[in-house]
Design a protein around this motif. Structure first.
Motif, PDB file in Angstrom:
ATOM      1  N   GLY A  60       0.800  -1.219   0.000  1.00 29.48           N
ATOM      2  CA  GLY A  60       0.000   0.000   0.000  1.00 29.48           C
ATOM      3  C   GLY A  60       0.829   1.262   0.000  1.00 29.48           C
ATOM      4  O   GLY A  60       0.355   2.321  -0.413  1.00 29.48           O
ATOM      5  N   ALA A  61       2.068   1.173   0.462  1.00 32.09           N
ATOM      6  CA  ALA A  61       2.932   2.351   0.519  1.00 32.09           C
ATOM      7  C   ALA A  61       3.825   2.478  -0.698  1.00 32.09           C
ATOM      8  O   ALA A  61       4.104   3.583  -1.165  1.00 32.09           O
ATOM      9  N   ASP A  62       4.302   1.339  -1.232  1.00 28.93           N
ATOM     10  CA  ASP A  62       5.291   1.383  -2.312  1.00 28.93           C
ATOM     11  C   ASP A  62       5.281   0.021  -2.995  1.00 28.93           C
ATOM     12  O   ASP A  62       5.833  -0.945  -2.477  1.00 28.93           O
ATOM     13  N   LEU A  63       4.667  -0.061  -4.176  1.00 30.94           N
ATOM     14  CA  LEU A  63       4.534  -1.349  -4.847  1.00 30.94           C
ATOM     15  C   LEU A  63       5.873  -1.912  -5.299  1.00 30.94           C
ATOM     16  O   LEU A  63       6.071  -3.128  -5.296  1.00 30.94           O
ATOM     17  N   SER A  64       6.797  -1.059  -5.708  1.00 32.43           N
ATOM     18  CA  SER A  64       8.113  -1.564  -6.098  1.00 32.43           C
ATOM     19  C   SER A  64       8.798  -2.219  -4.906  1.00 32.43           C
ATOM     20  O   SER A  64       9.386  -3.304  -5.014  1.00 32.43           O
ATOM     21  N   LEU A  65       8.727  -1.564  -3.765  1.00 32.25           N
ATOM     22  CA  LEU A  65       9.285  -2.150  -2.554  1.00 32.25           C
ATOM     23  C   LEU A  65       8.534  -3.435  -2.188  1.00 32.25           C
ATOM     24  O   LEU A  65       9.139  -4.419  -1.749  1.00 32.25           O
ATOM     25  N   GLY A  66       7.220  -3.428  -2.370  1.00 32.74           N
ATOM     26  CA  GLY A  66       6.438  -4.621  -2.100  1.00 32.74           C
ATOM     27  C   GLY A  66       6.878  -5.794  -2.948  1.00 32.74           C
ATOM     28  O   GLY A  66       6.962  -6.930  -2.470  1.00 32.74           O
ATOM     29  N   ARG A  67       7.171  -5.532  -4.199  1.00 27.92           N
ATOM     30  CA  ARG A  67       7.658  -6.582  -5.090  1.00 27.92           C
ATOM     31  C   ARG A  67       8.999  -7.125  -4.599  1.00 27.92           C
ATOM     32  O   ARG A  67       9.220  -8.341  -4.573  1.00 27.92           O
ATOM     33  N   VAL A  68       9.903  -6.239  -4.203  1.00 26.91           N
ATOM     34  CA  VAL A  68      11.206  -6.655  -3.691  1.00 26.91           C
ATOM     35  C   VAL A  68      11.047  -7.459  -2.402  1.00 26.91           C
ATOM     36  O   VAL A  68      11.662  -8.514  -2.227  1.00 26.91           O
ATOM     37  N   PHE A  69      10.214  -6.959  -1.503  1.00 26.04           N
ATOM     38  CA  PHE A  69      10.015  -7.614  -0.210  1.00 26.04           C
ATOM     39  C   PHE A  69       9.379  -8.990  -0.385  1.00 26.04           C
ATOM     40  O   PHE A  69       9.807  -9.969   0.239  1.00 26.04           O
ATOM     41  N   GLU A  70       8.382  -9.101  -1.238  1.00 24.41           N
ATOM     42  CA  GLU A  70       7.738 -10.390  -1.470  1.00 24.41           C
ATOM     43  C   GLU A  70       8.725 -11.392  -2.050  1.00 24.41           C
ATOM     44  O   GLU A  70       8.734 -12.575  -1.665  1.00 24.41           O
ATOM     45  N   GLY A  71       9.583 -10.945  -2.975  1.00 24.55           N
ATOM     46  CA  GLY A  71      10.589 -11.833  -3.533  1.00 24.55           C
ATOM     47  C   GLY A  71      11.595 -12.291  -2.495  1.00 24.55           C
ATOM     48  O   GLY A  71      12.040 -13.445  -2.505  1.00 24.55           O
ATOM     49  N   HIS A  72      11.958 -11.386  -1.586  1.00 21.99           N
ATOM     50  CA  HIS A  72      12.865 -11.747  -0.491  1.00 21.99           C
ATOM     51  C   HIS A  72      12.246 -12.833   0.388  1.00 21.99           C
ATOM     52  O   HIS A  72      12.908 -13.832   0.710  1.00 21.99           O
ATOM     53  N   ILE A  73      10.984 -12.655   0.753  1.00 17.77           N
ATOM     54  CA  ILE A  73      10.309 -13.649   1.581  1.00 17.77           C
ATOM     55  C   ILE A  73      10.244 -14.999   0.867  1.00 17.77           C
ATOM     56  O   ILE A  73      10.488 -16.062   1.458  1.00 17.77           O
ATOM     57  N   ASN A  74       9.922 -14.978  -0.415  1.00 20.89           N
ATOM     58  CA  ASN A  74       9.872 -16.199  -1.202  1.00 20.89           C
ATOM     59  C   ASN A  74      11.218 -16.921  -1.173  1.00 20.89           C
ATOM     60  O   ASN A  74      11.291 -18.135  -0.935  1.00 20.89           O
ATOM     61  N   ALA A  75      12.292 -16.179  -1.376  1.00 22.37           N
ATOM     62  CA  ALA A  75      13.629 -16.777  -1.436  1.00 22.37           C
ATOM     63  C   ALA A  75      14.021 -17.408  -0.112  1.00 22.37           C
ATOM     64  O   ALA A  75      14.469 -18.566  -0.061  1.00 22.37           O
ATOM     65  N   VAL A  76      13.862 -16.663   0.975  1.00 21.24           N
ATOM     66  CA  VAL A  76      14.333 -17.197   2.255  1.00 21.24           C
ATOM     67  C   VAL A  76      13.467 -18.365   2.721  1.00 21.24           C
ATOM     68  O   VAL A  76      13.960 -19.289   3.385  1.00 21.24           O
ATOM     69  N   GLN A  77      12.189 -18.361   2.360  1.00 20.07           N
ATOM     70  CA  GLN A  77      11.344 -19.502   2.714  1.00 20.07           C
ATOM     71  C   GLN A  77      11.729 -20.744   1.915  1.00 20.07           C
ATOM     72  O   GLN A  77      11.664 -21.866   2.431  1.00 20.07           O
ATOM     73  N   LEU A  78      12.141 -20.568   0.662  1.00 20.16           N
ATOM     74  CA  LEU A  78      12.594 -21.700  -0.133  1.00 20.16           C
ATOM     75  C   LEU A  78      13.884 -22.290   0.439  1.00 20.16           C
ATOM     76  O   LEU A  78      14.045 -23.515   0.497  1.00 20.16           O
ATOM     77  N   VAL A  79      14.809 -21.425   0.865  1.00 18.15           N
ATOM     78  CA  VAL A  79      16.036 -21.921   1.480  1.00 18.15           C
ATOM     79  C   VAL A  79      15.711 -22.658   2.773  1.00 18.15           C
ATOM     80  O   VAL A  79      16.269 -23.724   3.061  1.00 18.15           O
ATOM     81  N   GLU A  80      14.798 -22.102   3.557  1.00 20.26           N
ATOM     82  CA  GLU A  80      14.415 -22.752   4.815  1.00 20.26           C
ATOM     83  C   GLU A  80      13.735 -24.093   4.551  1.00 20.26           C
ATOM     84  O   GLU A  80      13.936 -25.063   5.289  1.00 20.26           O
ATOM     85  N   ALA A  81      12.948 -24.175   3.472  1.00 21.16           N
ATOM     86  CA  ALA A  81      12.198 -25.397   3.187  1.00 21.16           C
ATOM     87  C   ALA A  81      13.073 -26.499   2.611  1.00 21.16           C
ATOM     88  O   ALA A  81      12.904 -27.678   2.955  1.00 21.16           O
TER      89      ALA A  81
END
Length: 378
Positions: free
Chosen positions: A86-107
């Protein structure tokens, strides 16, 4: 190196898990809510939002959601994704990708790879997932004690600004292998010149050239085919719908503010249009929340629900963008307008891959599944 040999050196995935951050998540959610409210008022940068990403790291948002042990954690991640989007979609895209990556490494990572992940996150290192690639694609081949990469990734969100990229590379038999590559401090491999778009400029989704990069065996995450393993692969799309939903909700708030400030809210035609947009947005909210719960608990029909949610969120976004433009008029198109910025960014972000195919997959599953009982899966 043969696939059998590759599997022999691939990390095991049946070891411990990332520490639960339950005690910290409530604080993270409150602090992110406060800081994103300021960002929303200040609009967003057209270049990469490096300072805002550092703020998310400082607040603990980059490592609070590696593991989602319960529904409360899922709800907290959903809230943070919405707030950032809601504040910054570009940042949201970066943040979502970061979460995806670290969850894949954890999994899929080994015990040592998870330890390294904890160390990287403690040092505020940032991650991405890059899968899209130009022809002829990325390949992985044995090279001494490690592996050599060949090819490039395009639409590489955060290229030149992040530290680690979880990429896919094709093995000789066509299977995909995840590789965690160190991408920090390599400007000669980055080309963002073609990222000339109206919206999402700040995501810097350019091209990264991996040709000749040598990685160790420790860089391989999981085994061949793990990246596309279901339901995680398709159902994980719920995260970007949450980011998009946050932007739609922000646009609706700005639209409401305009109606109240100008007195247009007294016009019944304006109210009818606004009311319909509220209903569409609230409906999208319910779908995203349901999709998140099903996806993160690997429930039956999670993929179909997420695919349908993509379409519901897209419809809501298009309706709110059009309604806001009609209500505000020409002023909504001026540079610097928050409505203009959200509309440009959201218009691009909604164009996620194969939206029509996603709707078709959902509809087909809905027709075939026994989902009409007292507790429907959707």
């Amino acid at each position: 190196m043969s696939n059998d040999a590759l599997r022999a050196v691939s990390p095991t995935t049946d070891v411990g898990s990332f520490p639960d951050r339950r005690a910290d998540r409530a604080v993270v959610v409150d602090q992110v809510r406060a800081v994103t409210a300021d960002w929303d008022r200040a609009n967003g940068p057209e270049d990469f939002p490096a300072a805002r990403l550092r703020d998310l790291a400082r607040l603990g948002a980059l490592d609070a959601f590696v593991a989602l042990p319960d529904e409360a954690a899922i709800a907290d991640l959903l809230t943070v994704l919405r707030q950032v989007g809601g504040a910054d979609l570009s940042l949201g895209r970066v943040f979502e990708g970061h979460i995806n990556a670290v969850q894949l490494v954890e999994a899929y990572g080994s015990a040592q790879q998870r330890v390294t992940l904890i160390e990287d996150l403690a040092a505020h290192r940032t991650f991405a997932v890059w899968n899209t690639e130009p022809t002829p694609g990325m390949t992985l081949a044995g090279h001494g004690d490690g592996f050599a990469l060949s090819g490039a990734k395009c639409f590489a969100t955060g290229a030149g600004h992040l530290d680690r990229a979880l990429i896919t590379a094709t093995l000789p038999d066509g299977a995909k292998q995840m590789v965690l590559a160190d991408i920090a401090g390599q400007p000669d491999r980055v080309d963002n010149s073609a990222w000339q778009v109206r919206g999402m400029r700040g995501s810097m989704s350019g091209t990264f050239d991996f040709d000749g990069m040598i990685v160790s065996r420790d860089a391989l995450i999981g085994g061949p085919g793990d990246y596309e393993r279901e339901p995680r692969f398709s159902a994980g799309a719920w995260r970007f719908t949450a980011v998009q939903l946050g932007a739609i909700e922000a646009l609706l708030r700005h639209w409401r503010t305009h109606l109240l400030a100008t007195g247009k809210g007294a016009d019944p035609i304006q109210r009818v249009r606004f009311g319909a947009a509220v209903a569409a947005t609230r409906s999208a909210n319910l779908w995203v929340a349901r999709a998140a719960r099903l996806a993160e608990t690997a429930r039956p029909h999670a993929i179909a629900c997420v695919m349908m949610t993509r379409g519901i969120v897209e419809d809501a976004g298009l309706q709110v963008m059009e309604g806001a433009a009609r209500a505000v008029g020409t002023a909504s198109f001026f540079a610097g307008s928050r409505i203009d910025r959200i509309t440009r960014d959201l218009g691009l972000y909604l164009r996620q891959p194969v939206p029509d195919q996603a709707r078709d997959r959902a509809a087909a599953a809905w027709m075939e599944a026994d989902c009409w009982g007292d507790d429907p899966w959707w």
